[in-house]
Write a protein that holds these residues in place. Structure first.
Motif, PDB file in Angstrom:
ATOM      1  N   ILE A 157       0.850  -1.188   0.000  1.00  0.00           N
ATOM      2  CA  ILE A 157       0.000   0.000   0.000  1.00  0.00           C
ATOM      3  C   ILE A 157       0.889   1.242   0.000  1.00  0.00           C
ATOM      4  O   ILE A 157       1.730   1.417   0.885  1.00  0.00           O
ATOM      5  CB  ILE A 157      -0.939   0.017   1.220  1.00  0.00           C
ATOM      6  N   ASN A 197     -11.375   0.296  -2.732  1.00  0.00           N
ATOM      7  CA  ASN A 197     -12.009   0.818  -1.523  1.00  0.00           C
ATOM      8  C   ASN A 197     -12.266  -0.342  -0.561  1.00  0.00           C
ATOM      9  O   ASN A 197     -12.674  -1.436  -0.977  1.00  0.00           O
ATOM     10  CB  ASN A 197     -13.333   1.511  -1.858  1.00  0.00           C
ATOM     11  N   SER A 252     -10.005   4.567   0.855  1.00  0.00           N
ATOM     12  CA  SER A 252      -9.398   4.415  -0.462  1.00  0.00           C
ATOM     13  C   SER A 252      -7.929   3.987  -0.348  1.00  0.00           C
ATOM     14  O   SER A 252      -7.139   4.640   0.338  1.00  0.00           O
ATOM     15  CB  SER A 252      -9.505   5.734  -1.238  1.00  0.00           C
ATOM     16  N   PHE A 253      -7.586   2.893  -1.027  1.00  0.00           N
ATOM     17  CA  PHE A 253      -6.239   2.336  -0.987  1.00  0.00           C
ATOM     18  C   PHE A 253      -5.625   2.375  -2.387  1.00  0.00           C
ATOM     19  O   PHE A 253      -6.291   2.078  -3.383  1.00  0.00           O
ATOM     20  CB  PHE A 253      -6.272   0.874  -0.534  1.00  0.00           C
ATOM     21  N   THR A 254      -4.333   2.707  -2.446  1.00  0.00           N
ATOM     22  CA  THR A 254      -3.581   2.670  -3.697  1.00  0.00           C
ATOM     23  C   THR A 254      -2.292   1.904  -3.459  1.00  0.00           C
ATOM     24  O   THR A 254      -1.661   2.052  -2.411  1.00  0.00           O
ATOM     25  CB  THR A 254      -3.242   4.087  -4.194  1.00  0.00           C
ATOM     26  N   TYR A 274     -11.924   1.475 -12.838  1.00  0.00           N
ATOM     27  CA  TYR A 274     -10.638   1.126 -12.241  1.00  0.00           C
ATOM     28  C   TYR A 274      -9.634   0.755 -13.331  1.00  0.00           C
ATOM     29  O   TYR A 274      -9.985   0.122 -14.331  1.00  0.00           O
ATOM     30  CB  TYR A 274     -10.785  -0.048 -11.276  1.00  0.00           C
ATOM     31  N   ASN A 320      -5.858  -0.208  -7.196  1.00  0.00           N
ATOM     32  CA  ASN A 320      -6.461   0.647  -6.176  1.00  0.00           C
ATOM     33  C   ASN A 320      -7.863   0.136  -5.873  1.00  0.00           C
ATOM     34  O   ASN A 320      -8.517  -0.480  -6.722  1.00  0.00           O
ATOM     35  CB  ASN A 320      -6.483   2.118  -6.606  1.00  0.00           C
ATOM     36  N   ASP A 328      -0.572   4.455  -0.651  1.00  0.00           N
ATOM     37  CA  ASP A 328      -1.374   5.617  -0.254  1.00  0.00           C
ATOM     38  C   ASP A 328      -2.686   5.122   0.340  1.00  0.00           C
ATOM     39  O   ASP A 328      -3.293   4.165  -0.157  1.00  0.00           O
ATOM     40  CB  ASP A 328      -1.642   6.522  -1.460  1.00  0.00           C
TER      41      ASP A 328
END
Length: 295
Positions: free
Chosen positions: A76, A116, A83-85, A177, A114, A78
């Protein structure tokens, strides 16, 4: 009699391949995220491990020792609210007959990841509806792992699993996405499964079978014959490379196999490796330093 024996062996192999499930280690790495409370990442990790390992993907009961050894590393980069990136690295292995060795068959990093996720949110996958990018990406790679594993045991045996993955791509294309569409760049999820199911890349799948069933699985009984079969499978890769240079599937193969190939052909019964090294240098030039160790 020989035909009956061959049929029985084929049926047994089919049950073995399509009955396999996963023994997957899922790790969520959040070191790059400035977040005091790490609990959500640990909860996510536990949920993903349960989701991947407790779901019956093939619909069959499988003994633990026959499950496919694999791993998924979610890094991960961010995180904000839900919300994950990040990225996901997928690796899978395949047992070699008459040995304790696990041969790497797939190694790929997906950088377009990315999603959620809310802590304690249940993870499930609906084959008819796109609900979650997290579940969709994980499930997609589960079927890729199952398909590639099946291809190493039976010629093009992974087709049903690749079609499942392709169905996920179809469902996800309207989600917004990244990674699901042809236009999202190189090495997308769309491109990978398209290559795997395309007749244009059939040599890759045939080489997977020849390398493992005719090669690796015979190393314990006849190393010289096994090495010759493995070297011959590289001719299929060269033919593919001539038609589709630097293809995605070729890159994933050598990302997983380069060290293994160099190790096998640098020891044991000697074979003429000049042609092999020449082919490998043309097909996978990024690993030229590795090929130089073959003698």
């Amino acid at each position: 009699m020989l035909k009956k024996i061959s049929l029985c062996l084929s049926l047994l192999m089919s049950v073995f391949v399509f009955g396999q499930e996963l023994n997957c280690t899922v790790i969520v790495n959040s070191d790059q995220v400035e977040q005091t409370n790490q609990q959500i990442f640990r909860t996510l990790e536990r949920s993903l491990n349960d989701f991947v390992n407790k779901t019956r993907w093939t619909g069959r009961q499988v003994d633990p020792e026959k499950r496919i050894e694999c791993s998924m590393l979610l890094t991960i980069t961010d995180f904000e609210n839900s919300s994950f990136t990040g990225t996901i690295q997928i690796q899978s292995n395949r047992p070699v007959y008459n040995s304790n060795y696990q041969s790497p068959v797939f190694n790929h990093q997906d950088k377009q990841f990315n999603f959620n996720y809310v802590e304690f949110q249940p993870l499930f996958f609906n084959p008819n509806v796109f609900d979650s990018n997290l579940s969709a990406v994980i499930t997609y790679y589960v079927y890729i792992i199952l398909g590639i594993d099946a291809d190493t045991f039976s010629r093009e045996g992974g087709t049903p699993f690749f079609k499942q993955a392709q169905n996920i791509v179809g469902l996800a294309q309207g989600s917004g996405y990244l990674g699901w569409q042809q236009t999202d760049g190189n090495r997308t999820r769309w491109e990978l499964v398209d290559n795997l199911l395309s007749n244009t890349f059939r040599e890759y799948r045939l080489a997977l079978y020849n390398y493992h069933r005719l090669g690796m699985d015979n190393l314990a009984d006849n190393q010289l014959l096994a090495k010759k079969s493995m070297a011959a499978s590289m001719n299929l890769f060269e033919r593919l490379n001539q038609n589709r240079p630097n293809s995605f599937v070729l890159q994933t193969f050598f990302d997983a196999k380069s060290e293994e190939i160099a190790s096998i052909f640098s020891g044991g019964p000697q074979t003429d490796t000049n042609d092999l090294v020449s082919i490998l240098s043309r097909v996978a030039p990024l690993y030229s330093e590795t090929w130089s160790r073959i003698n």
